[in-house]
Design a protein around this motif. Structure first.
Motif, PDB file in Angstrom:
ATOM      1  N   THR A   1      19.203 -15.566  -3.045  1.00 35.38           N
ATOM      2  CA  THR A   1      19.766 -15.170  -4.335  1.00 35.38           C
ATOM      3  C   THR A   1      18.812 -14.208  -5.023  1.00 35.38           C
ATOM      4  OG1 THR A   1      20.931 -17.271  -4.606  1.00 35.38           O
ATOM      5  CG2 THR A   1      20.525 -15.983  -6.600  1.00 35.38           C
TER       6      THR A   1
ATOM      7  N   LYS B   1      23.851 -13.810  -2.993  1.00 39.72           N
ATOM      8  CA  LYS B   1      24.347 -13.802  -4.365  1.00 39.72           C
ATOM      9  C   LYS B   1      23.325 -13.086  -5.247  1.00 39.72           C
ATOM     10  CE  LYS B   1      26.361 -17.476  -6.075  1.00 39.72           C
ATOM     11  NZ  LYS B   1      26.609 -18.820  -6.669  1.00 39.72           N
ATOM     12  N   ILE B   2      23.840 -12.344  -6.228  1.00 41.13           N
ATOM     13  CA  ILE B   2      22.963 -11.730  -7.222  1.00 41.13           C
ATOM     14  C   ILE B   2      23.559 -11.987  -8.608  1.00 41.13           C
ATOM     15  CG2 ILE B   2      24.091  -9.446  -7.031  1.00 41.13           C
ATOM     16  CD1 ILE B   2      21.265  -8.238  -7.627  1.00 41.13           C
ATOM     17  N   GLY B   3      22.709 -12.344  -9.547  1.00 43.06           N
ATOM     18  CA  GLY B   3      23.161 -12.615 -10.897  1.00 43.06           C
ATOM     19  C   GLY B   3      22.414 -11.774 -11.904  1.00 43.06           C
ATOM     20  N   TYR B   4      22.936 -11.714 -13.105  1.00 41.50           N
ATOM     21  CA  TYR B   4      22.242 -11.002 -14.173  1.00 41.50           C
ATOM     22  C   TYR B   4      22.483 -11.687 -15.499  1.00 41.50           C
ATOM     23  CZ  TYR B   4      26.605  -8.892 -15.946  1.00 41.50           C
ATOM     24  OH  TYR B   4      27.855  -8.694 -16.483  1.00 41.50           O
TER      25      TYR B   4
ATOM     26  N   GLU C   1      26.032 -13.582 -19.014  1.00 39.96           N
ATOM     27  CA  GLU C   1      25.569 -13.751 -17.641  1.00 39.96           C
ATOM     28  C   GLU C   1      26.751 -13.695 -16.692  1.00 39.96           C
ATOM     29  OE1 GLU C   1      23.682 -17.524 -17.111  1.00 39.96           O
ATOM     30  OE2 GLU C   1      25.565 -18.648 -17.171  1.00 39.96           O
ATOM     31  N   SER C   2      26.471 -13.277 -15.462  1.00 38.60           N
ATOM     32  CA  SER C   2      27.491 -13.237 -14.434  1.00 38.60           C
ATOM     33  C   SER C   2      26.790 -13.159 -13.075  1.00 38.60           C
ATOM     34  CB  SER C   2      28.423 -12.033 -14.624  1.00 38.60           C
ATOM     35  OG  SER C   2      29.462 -12.050 -13.671  1.00 38.60           O
ATOM     36  N   HIS C   3      27.579 -13.212 -12.001  1.00 43.12           N
ATOM     37  CA  HIS C   3      26.996 -13.078 -10.671  1.00 43.12           C
ATOM     38  C   HIS C   3      27.996 -12.435  -9.729  1.00 43.12           C
ATOM     39  CE1 HIS C   3      29.219 -16.889 -10.180  1.00 43.12           C
ATOM     40  NE2 HIS C   3      29.344 -16.513  -8.924  1.00 43.12           N
ATOM     41  N   TYR C   4      27.462 -11.917  -8.648  1.00 41.90           N
ATOM     42  CA  TYR C   4      28.264 -11.322  -7.567  1.00 41.90           C
ATOM     43  C   TYR C   4      27.990 -12.123  -6.302  1.00 41.90           C
ATOM     44  CZ  TYR C   4      30.116  -7.796  -4.332  1.00 41.90           C
ATOM     45  OH  TYR C   4      30.835  -7.140  -3.369  1.00 41.90           O
ATOM     46  N   ASP C   5      29.054 -12.554  -5.659  1.00 44.19           N
ATOM     47  CA  ASP C   5      28.933 -13.388  -4.446  1.00 44.19           C
ATOM     48  C   ASP C   5      29.253 -12.533  -3.214  1.00 44.19           C
ATOM     49  OD1 ASP C   5      29.035 -15.297  -2.463  1.00 44.19           O
ATOM     50  OD2 ASP C   5      30.022 -16.793  -3.724  1.00 44.19           O
TER      51      ASP C   5
ATOM     52  N   TYR D   1      18.097 -11.350  -8.457  1.00 38.05           N
ATOM     53  CA  TYR D   1      18.333 -11.222  -9.900  1.00 38.05           C
ATOM     54  C   TYR D   1      18.394  -9.741 -10.257  1.00 38.05           C
ATOM     55  CZ  TYR D   1      17.688 -11.650 -14.943  1.00 38.05           C
ATOM     56  OH  TYR D   1      17.848 -11.562 -16.304  1.00 38.05           O
TER      57      TYR D   1
ATOM     58  N   PHE E   1      31.752  -8.412 -10.052  1.00 36.34           N
ATOM     59  CA  PHE E   1      31.094  -9.588 -10.614  1.00 36.34           C
ATOM     60  C   PHE E   1      32.139 -10.537 -11.204  1.00 36.34           C
ATOM     61  CE2 PHE E   1      27.461  -6.943 -10.142  1.00 36.34           C
ATOM     62  CZ  PHE E   1      26.338  -7.763 -10.176  1.00 36.34           C
TER      63      PHE E   1
END
Length: 305
Positions: free
Chosen positions: A65, A101-104, A298-302, A67, A125
């Motif tokens: 994962t 996964k990457i989130g911000y 906040e959100s993330h991409y899977d 960021y 996202f």
């Protein structure tokens, strides 16, 4: 437009496109743990920067994962596909690195949400979630608060049951209780120990039950933006004290110290959106007493979907 995966020696021109606290990462963008993607305009001037960091478990093992630390395109270069181009380049590098996964998290003024949220969704996202509402104020605006006016005029007398103290006035036993947090008596994300090295000592306030010696609650304040603002990051009242007005007096003690010692500084008060009690209080306290409202989202991409 020119897109490139940056090397440390190429990063200097992109430094103004991220916060000062993030610039150290550009000097170490090795593609293995830090990936920086830059965009330059037709005159070869930097106009956009996406910056991603790997994350690690407590044993130092790299996670799958990442960021997303920086998402920025200069205003005069927006709506030209630069942001999408930066994301596509970054996505390729992340996939090659094994990212799953990457989130911000991002702090945006209210008026920018309508621009950023659709862009985030268009990149793939998840629907961004508002996790905090942030009131920004200066001394001239916060003094319009009816609560501040009342406390400055001596209209509210704090309950004598509590002492309102700073970090350096806590006993070793009280500090130890905070560090151990046995039974998870407070959520970790409101821990007053997070960012303690940047804590503003006068505006970080603990309420201590004088009879029992227990910490009843706190508000933590951090010096931010090169010490031009004070961020009130976490606001917590212990369960057994929530029917008392102790939370109100913690808050006004911090703001009073702010006005007494740091009148030249602005303030930011971050209130979690899932805490209905705190949101109601914040809305009442800051009514007509702030410069603008921002939201932390906040959100993330899977990558596995």
């Amino acid at each position: 437009m020119r897109l490139m995966i940056l090397k440390p020696e190429q990063s200097f021109g992109f430094l103004p496109l991220t916060f000062q606290t993030n610039r150290q990462y550009l000097f170490h963008c090795d593609k293995e743990n830090i990936i920086a993607v830059g965009a330059s305009d037709e005159d070869d001037k930097p106009c956009g920067l996406f910056l991603a960091l790997a994350t690690f478990d407590p044993n130092g093992k790299k996670n799958d994962t990442w960021y997303l630390l920086n998402i920025f395109v200069k205003e005069d270069a927006r709506r030209r596909g630069i942001g999408r181009g930066l994301w596509n380049e970054l996505k390729k590098e992340l996939e090659n690195s094994g990212c799953k996964k990457i989130g911000y998290q991002a702090v945006l003024r209210e008026e920018r949400l309508e621009e950023v949220i659709p862009f985030s969704i268009a990149m793939g996202f998840e629907q961004p979630r508002k996790i905090a509402q942030i009131f920004a104020f200066q001394k001239d605006t916060i003094e319009k608060s009816a609560f501040v006016k009342g406390t400055l005029a001596g209209a509210f007398q704090p309950d004598a049951q509590f002492r309102y103290v700073s970090f350096d006035m806590l006993s070793q036993g009280q500090l130890s209780e905070l560090e151990r947090n046995e039974g998870d008596w407070y959520p970790q994300f409101v821990s007053p120990l997070i960012g303690k090295e940047k804590a503003n000592q006068k505006c970080t306030i603990f309420a201590v039950d004088s009879e029992k010696g227990k910490i009843a609650g706190w508000i933590t304040a951090l010096d931010v933006n090169n010490d031009t603002r004070i961020l009130y990051r976490s606001f917590f009242t212990r369960q057994e004290y929530r029917e008392t007005p102790v939370g109100f007096f913690i808050f006004v003690a911090a703001i009073n110290n702010h006005l007494k010692y740091y009148r030249e500084r602005g303030g930011l008060s971050s209130i979690p959106t899932d805490n209905e009690r705190a949101m109601r209080f914040g809305t009442l306290f800051f009514r007509n007493a702030y410069d603008h409202i921002s939201y932390e989202i906040e959100s993330h991409y899977d990558f596995t979907k």
